[in-house]
Design a protein around this motif. Structure first.
Motif, PDB file in Angstrom:
ATOM      1  N   SER A 101     -25.628 -35.035 -18.788  1.00  0.00           N
ATOM      2  CA  SER A 101     -25.076 -36.536 -18.566  1.00  0.00           C
ATOM      3  C   SER A 101     -23.706 -36.443 -19.035  1.00  0.00           C
ATOM      4  O   SER A 101     -22.691 -37.226 -18.556  1.00  0.00           O
ATOM      5  N   THR A 102     -23.409 -35.258 -19.959  1.00  0.00           N
ATOM      6  CA  THR A 102     -21.847 -35.305 -20.410  1.00  0.00           C
ATOM      7  C   THR A 102     -21.111 -34.680 -19.363  1.00  0.00           C
ATOM      8  O   THR A 102     -19.849 -34.604 -19.735  1.00  0.00           O
ATOM      9  N   GLY A 103     -21.405 -34.182 -18.352  1.00  0.00           N
ATOM     10  CA  GLY A 103     -20.594 -33.808 -17.490  1.00  0.00           C
ATOM     11  C   GLY A 103     -20.618 -32.236 -17.168  1.00  0.00           C
ATOM     12  O   GLY A 103     -20.041 -31.501 -16.294  1.00  0.00           O
ATOM     13  N   ALA A 104     -21.788 -31.650 -18.181  1.00  0.00           N
ATOM     14  CA  ALA A 104     -21.621 -30.008 -17.851  1.00  0.00           C
ATOM     15  C   ALA A 104     -22.557 -29.745 -16.880  1.00  0.00           C
ATOM     16  O   ALA A 104     -23.564 -30.329 -16.451  1.00  0.00           O
ATOM     17  N   VAL A 105     -21.977 -28.887 -16.152  1.00  0.00           N
ATOM     18  CA  VAL A 105     -22.832 -28.162 -14.987  1.00  0.00           C
ATOM     19  C   VAL A 105     -23.255 -26.730 -15.220  1.00  0.00           C
ATOM     20  O   VAL A 105     -22.057 -25.917 -15.262  1.00  0.00           O
ATOM     21  N   GLY A 106     -24.389 -26.354 -14.874  1.00  0.00           N
ATOM     22  CA  GLY A 106     -24.758 -24.978 -15.360  1.00  0.00           C
ATOM     23  C   GLY A 106     -25.711 -24.470 -14.067  1.00  0.00           C
ATOM     24  O   GLY A 106     -26.045 -25.150 -13.023  1.00  0.00           O
ATOM     25  N   LEU A 107     -26.051 -23.320 -14.083  1.00  0.00           N
ATOM     26  CA  LEU A 107     -26.775 -22.631 -13.146  1.00  0.00           C
ATOM     27  C   LEU A 107     -27.923 -21.796 -13.593  1.00  0.00           C
ATOM     28  O   LEU A 107     -27.628 -20.814 -14.504  1.00  0.00           O
ATOM     29  N   ILE A 108     -28.904 -21.862 -13.113  1.00  0.00           N
ATOM     30  CA  ILE A 108     -30.312 -21.363 -13.486  1.00  0.00           C
ATOM     31  C   ILE A 108     -30.409 -20.172 -12.573  1.00  0.00           C
ATOM     32  O   ILE A 108     -30.692 -20.572 -11.345  1.00  0.00           O
ATOM     33  N   ARG A 109     -30.154 -18.867 -13.106  1.00  0.00           N
ATOM     34  CA  ARG A 109     -30.883 -18.094 -12.127  1.00  0.00           C
ATOM     35  C   ARG A 109     -32.236 -17.358 -12.459  1.00  0.00           C
ATOM     36  O   ARG A 109     -32.905 -17.957 -13.315  1.00  0.00           O
ATOM     37  N   LYS A 110     -32.542 -16.420 -11.829  1.00  0.00           N
ATOM     38  CA  LYS A 110     -33.865 -15.990 -11.961  1.00  0.00           C
ATOM     39  C   LYS A 110     -34.242 -15.335 -13.435  1.00  0.00           C
ATOM     40  O   LYS A 110     -35.290 -15.526 -13.927  1.00  0.00           O
ATOM     41  N   ASN A 111     -33.158 -14.837 -14.092  1.00  0.00           N
ATOM     42  CA  ASN A 111     -33.419 -14.128 -15.265  1.00  0.00           C
ATOM     43  C   ASN A 111     -32.042 -14.470 -16.150  1.00  0.00           C
ATOM     44  O   ASN A 111     -32.009 -13.747 -17.247  1.00  0.00           O
ATOM     45  N   SER A 112     -31.403 -15.619 -15.848  1.00  0.00           N
ATOM     46  CA  SER A 112     -30.354 -15.957 -16.565  1.00  0.00           C
ATOM     47  C   SER A 112     -29.810 -17.233 -16.723  1.00  0.00           C
ATOM     48  O   SER A 112     -30.448 -17.916 -15.527  1.00  0.00           O
ATOM     49  N   ILE A 113     -29.132 -17.639 -17.615  1.00  0.00           N
ATOM     50  CA  ILE A 113     -28.654 -19.213 -17.475  1.00  0.00           C
ATOM     51  C   ILE A 113     -26.986 -19.006 -17.626  1.00  0.00           C
ATOM     52  O   ILE A 113     -26.420 -18.485 -18.373  1.00  0.00           O
ATOM     53  N   SER A 114     -26.487 -19.985 -16.944  1.00  0.00           N
ATOM     54  CA  SER A 114     -24.867 -19.957 -17.186  1.00  0.00           C
ATOM     55  C   SER A 114     -24.407 -21.492 -17.161  1.00  0.00           C
ATOM     56  O   SER A 114     -25.136 -22.415 -16.704  1.00  0.00           O
ATOM     57  N   ILE A 115     -23.137 -21.700 -17.621  1.00  0.00           N
ATOM     58  CA  ILE A 115     -22.563 -23.100 -17.414  1.00  0.00           C
ATOM     59  C   ILE A 115     -21.160 -22.575 -16.819  1.00  0.00           C
ATOM     60  O   ILE A 115     -20.447 -21.458 -16.952  1.00  0.00           O
ATOM     61  N   PHE A 116     -20.745 -23.663 -16.090  1.00  0.00           N
ATOM     62  CA  PHE A 116     -19.395 -23.687 -15.198  1.00  0.00           C
ATOM     63  C   PHE A 116     -18.093 -24.137 -16.337  1.00  0.00           C
ATOM     64  O   PHE A 116     -18.460 -25.105 -16.969  1.00  0.00           O
ATOM     65  N   ARG A 117     -16.998 -23.474 -16.070  1.00  0.00           N
ATOM     66  CA  ARG A 117     -15.950 -24.194 -16.724  1.00  0.00           C
ATOM     67  C   ARG A 117     -14.834 -24.150 -15.791  1.00  0.00           C
ATOM     68  O   ARG A 117     -14.809 -23.492 -14.858  1.00  0.00           O
ATOM     69  N   ARG A 118     -13.898 -25.040 -16.116  1.00  0.00           N
ATOM     70  CA  ARG A 118     -12.803 -25.084 -15.597  1.00  0.00           C
ATOM     71  C   ARG A 118     -11.735 -23.903 -15.842  1.00  0.00           C
ATOM     72  O   ARG A 118     -11.587 -23.291 -17.023  1.00  0.00           O
ATOM     73  N   LEU A 119     -11.153 -23.599 -14.798  1.00  0.00           N
ATOM     74  CA  LEU A 119     -10.060 -22.499 -14.906  1.00  0.00           C
ATOM     75  C   LEU A 119      -8.817 -23.017 -15.821  1.00  0.00           C
ATOM     76  O   LEU A 119      -8.529 -24.127 -16.042  1.00  0.00           O
ATOM     77  N   GLU A 120      -8.321 -22.171 -16.521  1.00  0.00           N
ATOM     78  CA  GLU A 120      -7.001 -22.463 -17.589  1.00  0.00           C
ATOM     79  C   GLU A 120      -6.040 -22.661 -16.609  1.00  0.00           C
ATOM     80  O   GLU A 120      -5.894 -22.018 -15.396  1.00  0.00           O
ATOM     81  N   ASP A 121      -5.025 -23.272 -17.182  1.00  0.00           N
ATOM     82  CA  ASP A 121      -3.785 -23.430 -16.156  1.00  0.00           C
ATOM     83  C   ASP A 121      -3.133 -22.387 -15.736  1.00  0.00           C
ATOM     84  O   ASP A 121      -2.770 -22.421 -14.516  1.00  0.00           O
ATOM     85  N   ILE A 122      -3.044 -21.233 -16.466  1.00  0.00           N
ATOM     86  CA  ILE A 122      -2.409 -20.092 -15.895  1.00  0.00           C
ATOM     87  C   ILE A 122      -3.202 -19.325 -14.785  1.00  0.00           C
ATOM     88  O   ILE A 122      -2.929 -18.862 -13.727  1.00  0.00           O
ATOM     89  N   GLU A 123      -4.665 -19.734 -15.020  1.00  0.00           N
ATOM     90  CA  GLU A 123      -5.543 -18.992 -13.897  1.00  0.00           C
ATOM     91  C   GLU A 123      -5.423 -19.823 -12.715  1.00  0.00           C
ATOM     92  O   GLU A 123      -5.465 -19.256 -11.350  1.00  0.00           O
ATOM     93  N   LEU A 124      -5.180 -21.153 -12.822  1.00  0.00           N
ATOM     94  CA  LEU A 124      -4.971 -22.097 -11.574  1.00  0.00           C
ATOM     95  C   LEU A 124      -3.610 -21.663 -11.015  1.00  0.00           C
ATOM     96  O   LEU A 124      -3.676 -21.760  -9.466  1.00  0.00           O
ATOM     97  N   LEU A 125      -2.607 -21.548 -11.798  1.00  0.00           N
ATOM     98  CA  LEU A 125      -1.321 -21.161 -11.176  1.00  0.00           C
ATOM     99  C   LEU A 125      -1.491 -19.778 -10.410  1.00  0.00           C
ATOM    100  O   LEU A 125      -0.994 -19.539  -9.436  1.00  0.00           O
ATOM    101  N   ILE A 126      -2.257 -18.949 -10.839  1.00  0.00           N
ATOM    102  CA  ILE A 126      -2.353 -17.639 -10.226  1.00  0.00           C
ATOM    103  C   ILE A 126      -3.213 -17.407  -8.880  1.00  0.00           C
ATOM    104  O   ILE A 126      -2.722 -16.865  -8.005  1.00  0.00           O
ATOM    105  N   ASN A 127      -4.119 -18.458  -8.859  1.00  0.00           N
ATOM    106  CA  ASN A 127      -4.869 -18.517  -7.935  1.00  0.00           C
ATOM    107  C   ASN A 127      -4.664 -19.412  -6.659  1.00  0.00           C
ATOM    108  O   ASN A 127      -5.295 -19.750  -5.660  1.00  0.00           O
ATOM    109  N   VAL A 128      -3.302 -20.343  -6.774  1.00  0.00           N
ATOM    110  CA  VAL A 128      -2.845 -21.227  -5.797  1.00  0.00           C
ATOM    111  C   VAL A 128      -1.721 -20.723  -4.947  1.00  0.00           C
ATOM    112  O   VAL A 128      -0.904 -19.795  -5.663  1.00  0.00           O
ATOM    113  N   SER A 129      -1.493 -21.063  -3.789  1.00  0.00           N
ATOM    114  CA  SER A 129      -0.364 -20.697  -3.150  1.00  0.00           C
ATOM    115  C   SER A 129       0.978 -21.646  -3.315  1.00  0.00           C
ATOM    116  O   SER A 129       0.629 -22.798  -4.176  1.00  0.00           O
TER     117      SER A 129
END
Length: 1530
Positions: free
Chosen positions: A506-534
């Motif tokens: 409910s706090t906005g966290a979104v994760g992924l449950i895999r077969k043998n692991s669990i993970s959480i999604f994060r937003r890209l840092e500004d520099i990462e966004l800058l590198i990955n956009v045209s």
């Protein structure tokens, strides 16, 4: 469809792939035999949806506990449960519930409201494919035992398919106390569950449209009015439980579960959709506008998605809830397989196989959608293991081979280090995938074995596997083995980490449950966004990038980023990997050389060494093809870069403006300094793990981006002639931008290094206990983390977490009980990076050098020595690049702090895991670091402030730099001593000695006060330490020099005693005695110490009163009893050698004689097998004593065992030798001294003891157990034993030594009597009784003897015969030898033989011994004591009349038959004598025998012979008498 913008990426949770499962079997009420029948019917006609991969996460109550369940298609009857919390570490154990049959892909978990007051209990709803539903009451997972059954009291089991006519179950949902079943016929059944006292009749009710009697519970009639139920969702709206039902015909119904009233019924139609059905339904939370977001997935039967329709339901509250459909329906077309999707009031998350898609519902319309993509871990893993590009690993091979072409042996270790570091990267390494990969190489680990492996163990195992697979003659094959291993590992990782579903908070966290692991999604840092956009998408980036002219500068910036991307693509991913490895490892090539090499490749293409490597590895044909392709690629790159750079410079008007944009961009790359307060302590948990992983991901991108700019600027400088940049711009690049890049690279490198480097496991000898005296740090809450040190996922950044403080109020802070939202992960990451690089907010800015030293202290406190060493090496390399080492050294002493910490690391690492050569090198480097730390400018202040953290306590008195340095050297000495590194400790002890003089010279009168104790005491202690350290290194001469240099007398003597003890323990006691150490002025003290080691009491040896001497003697004896004569080295021998080397021969003889006496005493208590060695040792001691006394003048060659050796008698010899060596009153009857009394001992007495001991030794060697076991040994008894064992030489030696004169003759007679008796086969006392053995050749053989010798028993008794022969030979030899000493011995022997056996034939040699040879015949039967007359007398006495008669006849005839020349001698007066009396006795005996009638014929014959011979003899004697008278008258 709008283009997808990369907005975030997956962050794996550490430890989720290493869960140890507790397996609990759920019992079934079905009979055991019915299991196979049920399984068969289920497989042919399933009642519920078949098993497939499914998962979900439930937040139970308000406790913020997350319970995650999984159902695997590969394990259809198993539900996996993991209970966790975001503020705690991910649990290491989980629960596996094993059901009797396969399960439908459904489970629901909620809190047990009834039993909630008693501990934590939960309810689990599950449904088997057979139609059997289960309700299980669960306790804490840790309360279950593996391989145990689930308690039946906590289980409810019922069948939802009780009637054959009911439709199959197509959808399932549950809420607290209720299980909802949707069926093929469109009906919906509700089961009241939750109370364990309910009966099955109370359970079921059905949701129907009709009213009245038809709604009575349990009524099973059906009215088909809609399609099959496709999906069920239960959502809570304002406290009411609403059931959302999706039917196959596209209709959506909403039911109130409490009142069982339908609230909404509408068929959702999509005009553009034909042939596809609604398959999945998702309902979002209610927002503030009273709208409920709903999403419906339309797909084929193979789940190939077509589109997702989203719309909203508005609701109003009154007597009942009224729902209405919002007219706007948004459709989102999709392609591919959809795994899961989630909707909220503003966002729609769709999980596909290759990415996570985020749709912003607020701005989405029919004409335009804003779509954001979140990269999955698969992409990151492929990038790490060079799996995303075909040639990445090949580029790594060629680059490494070319860079280290001069050291080809280093290529393989260097590249192996790159692969190994990336494979063991946290988030990349997964136990399940690694184990399956290793199984392909026939390496099998059990669960316990794999869990026990540390990171270092994994490195060794993997390297050993690679080396065993590779070809030794082909080093590059190792690289291909790495490539194959990573490919296999990536395959198994993807296989074991299939995405299953979402984890939404409910706090906005979104994760992924895999077969043998669990993970959480994060937003890209500004520099990462800058590198990955045209450039067209640049509005998406809202950052703090400062650009004066937003339009033009932004265009320039994106052109710069495009250049960087082109350089990255031209070089490949191997370039940055090699550069990174050169910075973090002890590489043979520097990072500057790597940059120059890469720039050369950018300019000219492959180098000559790379071309040669291509030919050698690929062959000529493939090498030529690759050369052409690379050349074409290089020309295209060069042309594009040149044209683009010219166009950019023209667009920016000047090159300086381009550099301004690059400088602003570089400032944007620098880790931000946040202004948040840091006043609350963070604990290590899942959110902390997310933070560390996110930091390492961002640091990797930042490092690579900064490295791209470094290569771009280098390329600009190298191609300056083509680009035509101004010289001022080139100078600006060199003097401003390049140093800024190096600074930024160092910062992000440190962040990435801390976030990815696994911690070291505690050494066998715990490092914390080793450094307990150093007091590094003051935190008490980190002791519980020691068990996590060395685990695969616990990195260095995790160790720093207790020191990182944050006070965020949002749910996303790192100490929150809830999972962190994507935005808050970045916010926390920025704070963490700021804390690592800049320190605490509000403090004055410190240099990177100083900040890293602070972090190194924290890591050093946890035993991370190797990591601290590498961290300091990184900052050291950065300092050399910036050329600031001199300024650092001359300002605030940070350089000194650096060397001090580095010395601590090297010192600790030298103890563990190194060979001797590497250990010595580490020790040498540590010594150098400590000396450099103490001698640098500003060291006094810098290290004095650091002293409380590193154990070098400053105290209140160390106000002088010279006094502080003395204290520092002593601290370093003690530290090296704690690690048993004597060589380094010795160097600091010498330095401290020199510093004492320096402190005294500078401080003058106040020196003693500043030193806190007298200088003499300090010097004495330091010299004593030097003595210890040199002694530990086996430098005995240096240790001796330290002793004589010590000004403290007490300390000097203590060291001398220690030297003696150590030399003796190490078997180097020869050093004490051979004169290598002169011991000037210490000889007497050394002698006392040696005697003390001997165990004697020397305190009163100078006192003269008899009473005191008696006390000394008693004390001597008591302590001698406690001394161990078998000690190694032997203290007696040591004293003997010591005195012999100093020409104190009598003292030496005293010590060694005392030793022999001690051995004699101990021999009585030794075991029988030890006695021979003890006797041999005593012989050696007595021999040494004899030799020593022989070196003294004859007048002084004696010792007094009572006081000799306890006084210095050798300096003043007595006036004369004692006359009486032995007190006559102390002698026994045999002439030997009684043992209880003392006497002076000379050489003769010692020689006698030597002979007696030798005799005893020979007896033991002959297996003759000595009958005398006491201290008193009589020579007479020894002689008897020697004769008994045929040791005649030693027996006669004892006789000659112990007896003289008549006593000697008497003892000789005894010995020969015994020897004679041993020769008689029939004699009493002989070992050979009977007449069956005769001596052949030595005895006078009779006819009876000859007959026996030819008998058949001769062979059987050959051994006895040989023994007899040896006895006769020994008797002959020794009788011939000793008859000169005692001429009567032949008579004794003959008489003994005849007495023993009257019938024995005397041996010829014995008879000849009586006859005296032919020269004596002319004189008749006269001679010495053993003459013919004696033999005649023996014959007559023992009845040997025939031999007696023959003997008389022989001599009479011999006398009568003399040569003419000898007749004159016979005619002299008294020249001839015969024992006429004996002859007369012989005649009488013959007469008696004849008269008695015995042997008449023989006696008559003998009488005739004797009568005739006597008649002739007397006649001859008469003639000779007349001739003698006549000659006398003439």
């Amino acid at each position: 469809m709008a283009s997808r913008l990369l907005a975030g990426m997956e962050v794996p949770l550490i430890g989720t792939n290493d869960v140890k499962w507790i397996e609990v079997s759920v019992p079934s009420s079905s009979p055991p035999g019915a299991t196979a029948v049920v399984s068969s019917s289920v497989s042919s006609h399933p009642c519920t949806p078949l098993t497939k991969d499914a998962t979900s996460c439930h937040i139970v109550g308000d406790s913020s506990h997350y319970i995650i369940w999984r159902i695997h298609e590969s394990l259809p009857n198993v539900v996996e449960l993991v209970e966790t919390s975001a503020c705690n570490e991910f649990p290491r154990i989980g629960l596996r519930l094993i059901f009797p049959h396969a399960l439908s892909p459904f489970a629901f978990i909620c809190k047990d409201e009834v039993k909630s007051s008693v501990g934590n209990s939960y309810l689990l709803y599950a449904l088997e494919v057979s139609g059997v539903a289960y309700l299980l009451k669960l306790r804490k997972i840790c309360t279950y035992a593996s391989c145990s059954p689930f308690p039946r009291s906590d289980l409810i089991e019922f069948n939802v398919q009780t009637h054959p006519q009911v439709g199959a179950v197509t959808a399932v949902a549950a809420t607290v106390g209720c299980l909802v079943i949707g069926r093929q016929d469109g009906s919906i059944s509700c089961y009241r569950l939750g109370a364990f006292d309910q009966t099955p009749l109370d359970l079921m009710q059905e949701l129907r449209d009709d009213v009245g009697i038809g709604r009575i519970w349990g009524l099973m009639s059906r009215v088909r009015s809609t399609g099959a139920v496709q999906d069920l969702i239960i959502s809570e709206v304002h406290g009411r439980k609403l059931l959302f039902v999706l039917h196959s015909d596209g209709s959506l119904r909403v039911w109130d579960l409490l009142s069982r009233v339908r609230l909404f019924n509408h068929t959702i139609t999509i005009p553009t959709l034909t042939g596809d059905s609604a398959t999945k339904l998702r309902v979002g939370d209610v927002d503030n506008t009273s709208l409920i977001s709903v999403a419906i997935l339309y797909s084929t039967m193979e789940l190939d998605a077509k589109l997702v329709a989203t719309f909203k339901l508005s609701f109003t509250m009154g007597e009942k809830i009224n729902l209405s459909l919002d007219p706007s329906i948004t459709t989102i077309p999709l392609e591919g397989r959809i795994i899961d999707f989630v909707i909220s009031s503003k966002k729609l998350w769709i999980l596909k196989d290759d990415a996570l898609m985020l749709y912003d519902l607020v701005h989405t319309s029919d004409s335009k959608e804003e779509v954001y993509s979140y990269a999955l871990q698969d992409i990151f893993l492929a990038d790490q293991l060079f799996q995303d590009v075909e040639d990445s690993s090949d580029d790594l091979i060629w680059f490494s081979h070319s860079l280290i072409s001069s050291l080809k042996d280093q290529v393989v270790p260097f590249v192996s280090s790159i692969f190994l570091r990336r494979l063991l990267y946290p988030g990349v390494l997964q136990g399940v995938a690694l184990r399956e990969t290793m199984q392909e190489y026939n390496k099998h680990w059990t669960d316990s074995e794999f869990q026990s492996l540390t990171v270092d163990d994994l490195k060794k195992e993997i390297l050993y596997l690679i080396e065993s697979e590779a070809v030794a003659e082909y080093p590059m094959s190792v690289i291909y083995c790495w490539k194959n291993l990573c490919t296999r590992y990536f395959h198994y990782w993807c296989k074991n980490n299939k995405p299953y579903g979402f984890l939404v908070n409910s706090t906005g966290a979104v994760g992924l449950i895999r077969k043998n692991s669990i993970s959480i999604f994060r937003r890209l840092e500004d520099i990462e966004l800058l590198i990955n956009v045209s450039g067209e998408q640049s509005d998406f980036v809202s950052s703090g990038l400062d650009l004066p002219d937003d339009n033009l500068d932004r265009e320039v910036l994106f052109e710069v980023l495009r250049f960087s991307s082109s350089i990255r693509q031209q070089l490949g991913k191997a370039a940055v990997a090699i550069y990174y490895e050169s910075l973090v490892s002890a590489s043979t090539i520097s990072s500057e050389e790597i940059v120059a090499f890469l720039l050369k490749i950018l300019e000219t293409g492959d180098s000559s060494s790379m071309k040669a490597a291509h030919i050698s590895q690929l062959g000529a044909n493939r090498s030529w093809g690759k050369k052409l392709a690379d050349h074409k690629k290089q020309r295209q790159f060069s042309i594009d870069m040149l044209l683009s750079l010219h166009a950019l410079c023209n667009k920016a008007t000047t090159g300086g403006r381009v550099l301004d944009v690059i400088e602003n961009y570089l400032k944007f790359l620098v880790p931000r300094k946040t202004m948040d307060r840091l006043d609350s302590e963070a604990s290590f948990g899942i959110n902390t793990s997310i933070l560390v992983q996110a930091t390492s991901q961002v640091a990797k991108v930042m490092f690579e981006s900064t490295f791209d700019i470094l290569l771009l600027l280098g390329y600009l400088m190298n191609t300056n002639g083509q680009v035509l940049m101004a010289h001022s711009d080139i100078s600006r690049i060199q003097l401003e931008l390049i140093p800024m890049i190096h600074e930024t690279l160092a910062e992000w490198l440190i962040l990435h290094f801390l976030g990815t480097t696994p911690s070291e496991s505690p050494a066998l000898e715990d490092f914390n206990s080793r450094l307990s005296s150093l007091h590094i740090g003051s935190h008490n809450d980190t002791n519980s983390w020691n068990e996590m040190l060395g685990t695969r996922d616990f990195t260095l950044a995790c160790i720093l977490m207790p020191n990182f403080r944050s006070s965020f109020e949002e749910h996303g802070n790192i100490s929150s009980r809830y999972f962190t939202s994507p935005e808050n992960i970045i916010s926390s990451m920025r704070n963490f990076c700021s804390w690592i690089i800049w320190g605490r907010t509000g403090e004055e800015k410190t240099s990177l050098f100083s900040r890293i030293s602070e972090l190194a202290l924290v890591l050093l406190r946890h035993g991370q020595c190797e990591a601290v060493e590498n961290l300091l090496a990184i900052i050291d390399a950065h300092s050399r690049k910036e050329k600031i080492s001199q300024s650092v050294q001359t300002t605030d002493g940070e350089w000194c702090m650096h060397f001090h910490l580095l010395g601590c690391c090297l010192l600790a690492r030298a103890q563990f895991g190194f060979q001797e050569i590497s250990k010595q090198r580490k020790v040498h480097e540590a010594v150098c670091c400590f000396f450099r730390a103490s001698c640098g400018q500003g060291a006094y202040r810098a290290l004095r402030d650091l002293s409380l953290q590193t154990g070098s306590h400053s105290g209140s008195g160390w106000d002088s730099a010279a006094a502080w340095k003395l204290h520092y050297y002593q601290w370093a000495m003690q530290t090296f001593e704690q690690y048993n590194l004597s060589e380094g400790a010795c160097q600091f002890a010498f330095a401290a000695l020199e510093q004492i003089d320096e402190a005294l010279r500078l401080c003058n009168d106040t020196a003693e006060d500043l030193l806190s104790e007298p200088a003499t005491v300090i010097r004495g202690r330091l010299w004593a330490n030097i003595f210890k350290f040199t002694l530990d290194q086996n430098h005995y001469y240096d240790a001796y020099c330290a002793i004589i240099s010590n000004p403290d007398e007490d300390s000097k003597y203590i060291c001398l005693r220690r030297l003696i003890i150590v030399l003796c323990e190490r078997g180097a006691s020869k050093t004490l005695c051979d004169g290598q150490l002169p011991f000037i002025g210490l000889t007497e003290k050394l002698r006392q110490e040696l005697v003390w080691k001997l165990g004697e009491c020397w305190a009163l040896y100078h006192l003269d009163p008899p009473s005191v001497a008696h006390v000394v003697h008693v004390c001597d004896m008591s302590k001698a009893e406690r001394s161990d004569s078998a000690a190694n080295p032997n203290p007696y021998r040591l004293l003997y050698a010591f005195e012999m080397h100093r020409n104190n021969f009598r003292r030496a003889a005293s010590y060694i004689y005392r030793y022999s006496d001690r051995l004699r005493t101990e021999a009585t208590s030794n075991a029988p097998q030890q006695i021979p060695s003890t006797l041999q040792e005593r012989l050696n001691a007595l021999s040494a004593a004899i030799n020593a006394l022989h070196l003294v003048h004859i007048a002084y060659s004696w010792i007094d065992p009572q006081i000799e050796g306890y006084s210095c008698l050798d300096e003043h010899h007595p006036s004369k030798r004692p006359r009486n060596f032995v007190d006559k009153s102390s002698m026994d009857n045999n002439g030997f001294q009684a043992q209880g009394l003392q006497c002076y001992i000379d050489i003769e007495k010692i020689e006698r003891e030597f002979l007696l001991t030798s005799a005893q030794y020979l007896l033991w060697q002959a297996n003759m157990k000595s009958p005398f076991t006491g201290n008193q040994v009589l020579p007479l008894d020894v002689v008897d034993m020697l004769v008994l064992t045929d040791l005649y030489d030693m027996a006669f030696t004892l006789l000659l030594k112990f007896w003289k004169g008549s006593g000697l003759k008497r003892e000789l007679e005894r010995v020969f009597v015994a020897m004679s008796k041993k020769c008689c086969p029939n004699g009493v006392g002989s070992p050979y009784r009977g007449n069956d053995i005769r001596t052949h050749g030595l005895l006078l053989a009779s006819s009876e003897d000859e007959t026996f010798i030819q008998s058949p028993f001769h062979t059987c008794h050959s051994t006895h015969q040989l023994r007899v022969l040896s006895q006769w030979e020994a008797l002959e030899v020794y009788l011939e030898k000793y008859k000169k000493l005692h001429p009567r011995l032949p008579v004794i022997v003959a008489e003994t033989l005849l007495e023993t056996d009257p019938q024995i034939e005397l041996p010829l040699w014995l008879v000849h011994m009586f006859k005296g040879g032919r020269t004596a015949v002319c004189w008749g039967m006269t001679g010495q004591e053993a003459d013919p007359a004696s033999l005649l007398r023996l014959y007559v006495d023992y009845g040997r009349y025939a031999e007696a008669t023959n003997l008389v006849l022989e001599f009479i005839e011999s006398l009568a038959s003399l040569r003419p020349a000898d007749i004159i001698k016979r005619k002299k007066i008294s020249a001839v004598w015969f024992p006429y009396t004996v002859v007369e006795r012989l005649w009488c005996h013959l007469e008696e025998l004849s008269n008695a009638g015995q042997m008449n014929d023989q006696c008559d014959k003998l009488k005739k012979l004797l009568h005739g011979a006597l008649l002739n003899h007397l006649t001859l004697m008469k003639v000779d008498s007349h001739d003698a008278q006549g000659s006398a008258l003439c």
